[in-house]
Design a protein around this motif. Sequence first.
Motif, PDB file in Angstrom:
ATOM      1  N   VAL A  52       0.842  -1.203   0.000  1.00  0.00           N
ATOM      2  CA  VAL A  52       0.000   0.000   0.000  1.00  0.00           C
ATOM      3  C   VAL A  52       0.873   1.247   0.000  1.00  0.00           C
ATOM      4  CG1 VAL A  52      -1.638   1.356   1.361  1.00  0.00           C
ATOM      5  CG2 VAL A  52      -2.020  -1.089   1.021  1.00  0.00           C
ATOM      6  N   GLU A  53       1.899   1.253   0.845  1.00  0.00           N
ATOM      7  CA  GLU A  53       2.801   2.415   0.912  1.00  0.00           C
ATOM      8  C   GLU A  53       3.513   2.629  -0.426  1.00  0.00           C
ATOM      9  OE1 GLU A  53       6.857   3.473   3.269  1.00  0.00           O
ATOM     10  OE2 GLU A  53       5.220   2.647   4.467  1.00  0.00           O
ATOM     11  N   ASP A  54       4.009   1.547  -1.022  1.00  0.00           N
ATOM     12  CA  ASP A  54       4.674   1.652  -2.322  1.00  0.00           C
ATOM     13  C   ASP A  54       3.697   2.122  -3.399  1.00  0.00           C
ATOM     14  OD1 ASP A  54       6.972   0.741  -1.084  1.00  0.00           O
ATOM     15  OD2 ASP A  54       6.864  -1.284  -1.936  1.00  0.00           O
ATOM     16  N   SER A  55       2.451   1.650  -3.318  1.00  0.00           N
ATOM     17  CA  SER A  55       1.426   2.048  -4.272  1.00  0.00           C
ATOM     18  C   SER A  55       1.150   3.540  -4.195  1.00  0.00           C
ATOM     19  CB  SER A  55       0.138   1.266  -3.996  1.00  0.00           C
ATOM     20  OG  SER A  55      -0.940   1.797  -4.709  1.00  0.00           O
ATOM     21  N   LEU A  56       1.031   4.060  -2.981  1.00  0.00           N
ATOM     22  CA  LEU A  56       0.780   5.498  -2.812  1.00  0.00           C
ATOM     23  C   LEU A  56       1.927   6.326  -3.380  1.00  0.00           C
ATOM     24  CD1 LEU A  56      -0.778   5.463   0.774  1.00  0.00           C
ATOM     25  CD2 LEU A  56      -1.969   5.702  -1.426  1.00  0.00           C
ATOM     26  N   GLY A  57       3.157   5.852  -3.174  1.00  0.00           N
ATOM     27  CA  GLY A  57       4.318   6.541  -3.745  1.00  0.00           C
ATOM     28  C   GLY A  57       4.298   6.511  -5.263  1.00  0.00           C
ATOM     29  N   ALA A  58       3.935   5.364  -5.828  1.00  0.00           N
ATOM     30  CA  ALA A  58       3.864   5.235  -7.288  1.00  0.00           C
ATOM     31  C   ALA A  58       2.772   6.137  -7.853  1.00  0.00           C
ATOM     32  CB  ALA A  58       3.616   3.783  -7.677  1.00  0.00           C
ATOM     33  N   LYS A  59       1.634   6.219  -7.160  1.00  0.00           N
ATOM     34  CA  LYS A  59       0.541   7.087  -7.619  1.00  0.00           C
ATOM     35  C   LYS A  59       1.000   8.541  -7.668  1.00  0.00           C
ATOM     36  CE  LYS A  59      -3.278   4.179  -6.096  1.00  0.00           C
ATOM     37  NZ  LYS A  59      -4.464   4.037  -5.244  1.00  0.00           N
ATOM     38  N   GLU A  60       1.733   8.970  -6.638  1.00  0.00           N
ATOM     39  CA  GLU A  60       2.247  10.347  -6.621  1.00  0.00           C
ATOM     40  C   GLU A  60       3.210  10.574  -7.778  1.00  0.00           C
ATOM     41  OE1 GLU A  60       3.977  11.325  -2.845  1.00  0.00           O
ATOM     42  OE2 GLU A  60       2.148  10.856  -1.746  1.00  0.00           O
ATOM     43  N   GLU A  61       4.088   9.606  -8.007  1.00  0.00           N
ATOM     44  CA  GLU A  61       5.080   9.736  -9.085  1.00  0.00           C
ATOM     45  C   GLU A  61       4.399   9.759 -10.457  1.00  0.00           C
ATOM     46  OE1 GLU A  61       8.817  10.471 -10.390  1.00  0.00           O
ATOM     47  OE2 GLU A  61       8.240  10.249  -8.276  1.00  0.00           O
ATOM     48  N   ILE A  62       3.417   8.901 -10.670  1.00  0.00           N
ATOM     49  CA  ILE A  62       2.709   8.861 -11.953  1.00  0.00           C
ATOM     50  C   ILE A  62       1.932  10.151 -12.167  1.00  0.00           C
ATOM     51  CG2 ILE A  62       0.891   7.677 -13.245  1.00  0.00           C
ATOM     52  CD1 ILE A  62       1.891   5.061 -11.798  1.00  0.00           C
ATOM     53  N   ASN A  63       1.359  10.700 -11.103  1.00  0.00           N
ATOM     54  CA  ASN A  63       0.624  11.971 -11.220  1.00  0.00           C
ATOM     55  C   ASN A  63       1.531  13.118 -11.639  1.00  0.00           C
ATOM     56  OD1 ASN A  63      -2.136  11.494 -10.812  1.00  0.00           O
ATOM     57  ND2 ASN A  63      -1.873  11.388  -8.599  1.00  0.00           N
ATOM     58  N   ARG A  64       2.830  12.997 -11.412  1.00  0.00           N
ATOM     59  CA  ARG A  64       3.783  14.045 -11.820  1.00  0.00           C
ATOM     60  C   ARG A  64       4.123  13.975 -13.309  1.00  0.00           C
ATOM     61  NH1 ARG A  64       6.997  12.333  -7.056  1.00  0.00           N
ATOM     62  NH2 ARG A  64       6.228  13.551  -5.320  1.00  0.00           N
ATOM     63  N   ILE A  65       3.760  12.897 -13.969  1.00  0.00           N
ATOM     64  CA  ILE A  65       4.061  12.729 -15.389  1.00  0.00           C
ATOM     65  C   ILE A  65       3.035  13.520 -16.195  1.00  0.00           C
ATOM     66  CG2 ILE A  65       4.264  11.085 -17.298  1.00  0.00           C
ATOM     67  CD1 ILE A  65       4.967   8.935 -15.173  1.00  0.00           C
ATOM     68  N   PRO A  66       3.488  14.478 -17.007  1.00  0.00           N
ATOM     69  CA  PRO A  66       2.540  15.283 -17.797  1.00  0.00           C
ATOM     70  C   PRO A  66       1.659  14.402 -18.683  1.00  0.00           C
ATOM     71  CG  PRO A  66       4.736  16.234 -17.880  1.00  0.00           C
ATOM     72  CD  PRO A  66       4.876  14.890 -17.218  1.00  0.00           C
ATOM     73  N   GLY A  67       0.361  14.665 -18.629  1.00  0.00           N
ATOM     74  CA  GLY A  67      -0.586  13.924 -19.453  1.00  0.00           C
ATOM     75  C   GLY A  67      -1.203  12.721 -18.769  1.00  0.00           C
ATOM     76  N   LEU A  68      -0.745  12.374 -17.567  1.00  0.00           N
ATOM     77  CA  LEU A  68      -1.291  11.225 -16.839  1.00  0.00           C
ATOM     78  C   LEU A  68      -1.903  11.676 -15.527  1.00  0.00           C
ATOM     79  CD1 LEU A  68       1.535   8.554 -17.268  1.00  0.00           C
ATOM     80  CD2 LEU A  68      -0.503   8.885 -18.669  1.00  0.00           C
ATOM     81  N   GLN A  69      -2.939  10.979 -15.118  1.00  0.00           N
ATOM     82  CA  GLN A  69      -3.566  11.250 -13.829  1.00  0.00           C
ATOM     83  C   GLN A  69      -4.059   9.934 -13.247  1.00  0.00           C
ATOM     84  OE1 GLN A  69      -7.003  13.791 -13.978  1.00  0.00           O
ATOM     85  NE2 GLN A  69      -7.274  13.764 -11.768  1.00  0.00           N
ATOM     86  N   VAL A  70      -3.743   9.685 -11.973  1.00  0.00           N
ATOM     87  CA  VAL A  70      -4.193   8.477 -11.287  1.00  0.00           C
ATOM     88  C   VAL A  70      -5.465   8.799 -10.524  1.00  0.00           C
ATOM     89  CG1 VAL A  70      -3.605   6.700  -9.598  1.00  0.00           C
ATOM     90  CG2 VAL A  70      -1.821   7.643 -11.059  1.00  0.00           C
ATOM     91  N   LEU A  71      -6.477   7.958 -10.708  1.00  0.00           N
ATOM     92  CA  LEU A  71      -7.718   8.117  -9.963  1.00  0.00           C
ATOM     93  C   LEU A  71      -7.421   7.911  -8.485  1.00  0.00           C
ATOM     94  CD1 LEU A  71     -10.833   8.421 -10.091  1.00  0.00           C
ATOM     95  CD2 LEU A  71     -10.940   5.933 -10.216  1.00  0.00           C
ATOM     96  N   GLY A  72      -7.850   8.845  -7.669  1.00  0.00           N
ATOM     97  CA  GLY A  72      -7.584   8.744  -6.237  1.00  0.00           C
ATOM     98  C   GLY A  72      -8.727   9.307  -5.446  1.00  0.00           C
ATOM     99  N   GLY A  73      -8.568   9.295  -4.165  1.00  0.00           N
ATOM    100  CA  GLY A  73      -9.578   9.857  -3.282  1.00  0.00           C
ATOM    101  C   GLY A  73     -10.181   8.815  -2.375  1.00  0.00           C
ATOM    102  N   ARG A  74     -11.150   9.243  -1.620  1.00  0.00           N
ATOM    103  CA  ARG A  74     -11.812   8.376  -0.655  1.00  0.00           C
ATOM    104  C   ARG A  74     -12.512   7.221  -1.368  1.00  0.00           C
ATOM    105  NH1 ARG A  74     -16.985   9.542   0.867  1.00  0.00           N
ATOM    106  NH2 ARG A  74     -17.762   8.000   2.307  1.00  0.00           N
ATOM    107  N   GLY A  75     -12.335   6.035  -0.862  1.00  0.00           N
ATOM    108  CA  GLY A  75     -13.023   4.880  -1.417  1.00  0.00           C
ATOM    109  C   GLY A  75     -12.301   4.186  -2.550  1.00  0.00           C
ATOM    110  N   VAL A  76     -11.149   4.691  -2.962  1.00  0.00           N
ATOM    111  CA  VAL A  76     -10.408   4.062  -4.057  1.00  0.00           C
ATOM    112  C   VAL A  76      -9.524   2.959  -3.487  1.00  0.00           C
ATOM    113  CG1 VAL A  76      -8.715   4.432  -5.885  1.00  0.00           C
ATOM    114  CG2 VAL A  76     -10.452   6.150  -5.453  1.00  0.00           C
ATOM    115  N   ASP A  77      -9.590   1.798  -4.090  1.00  0.00           N
ATOM    116  CA  ASP A  77      -8.794   0.645  -3.668  1.00  0.00           C
ATOM    117  C   ASP A  77      -7.315   0.996  -3.766  1.00  0.00           C
ATOM    118  OD1 ASP A  77      -7.469  -1.791  -3.397  1.00  0.00           O
ATOM    119  OD2 ASP A  77      -8.813  -2.876  -4.745  1.00  0.00           O
TER     120      ASP A  77
END
Length: 193
Positions: A52-77
């Motif tokens: 889970v911790e590694d996943s959250l880090g990867a989501k942050e890193e992917i969100n920094r890539i121009p043109g990409l966005q990771v779905l996030g927020g309350r209730g997201v697996d």
Amino acid sequence: SDSICTSLQVLQSSSPSYILMSSLDAARAQASMASDYCDGEPGSEQKFSRVVEDSLGAKEEINRIPGLQVLGGRGVDPLRLTVCVAQLGHNGFDVSSILEERHGIVPELANEKCVVFILTLSTTLQDLEQLTRALRDVASSSRRAQSGRDACSSEDSSGLASVFDSPQVLSPREAFFSNQRRVDIGNAVGQIS
């Protein structure tokens, strides 16, 4: 009689898959054994917490890539990475093919706007770094990163992000046991489903 049938529909399937049921039973057994989650090193975190911790880090890193966005927020697996690729000028099917052909990465699912990756207890930090590098490569080789409106925003017609912005009015248990009634689609706005 109706309540019994409804309750059974929650628990039963009309087309049981014994392979799937065996897999679920094995996953449940693994989850129930705390020793299976430990890496064996003194002071190591449990595998689930690590993933889970590694996943959250990867989501942050992917969100920094121009043109990409990771779905996030309350209730997201936390073990599911849903990456919106619409701003790249590609659809999810194209990105899925590119990832498989160039990087040997096969997403769990693709659609017009997104690719979805499922993480497991076996997913390593190196796996997530490889995925992030591959997504960075796809984004940088994309002909254009579309500017303008956020392609995965809550105003998006797909409705993906807006689902998680809604307040929870009832718990799933309360909703299941509440009185129910059918309404026409035109009268469903503002109702609890």
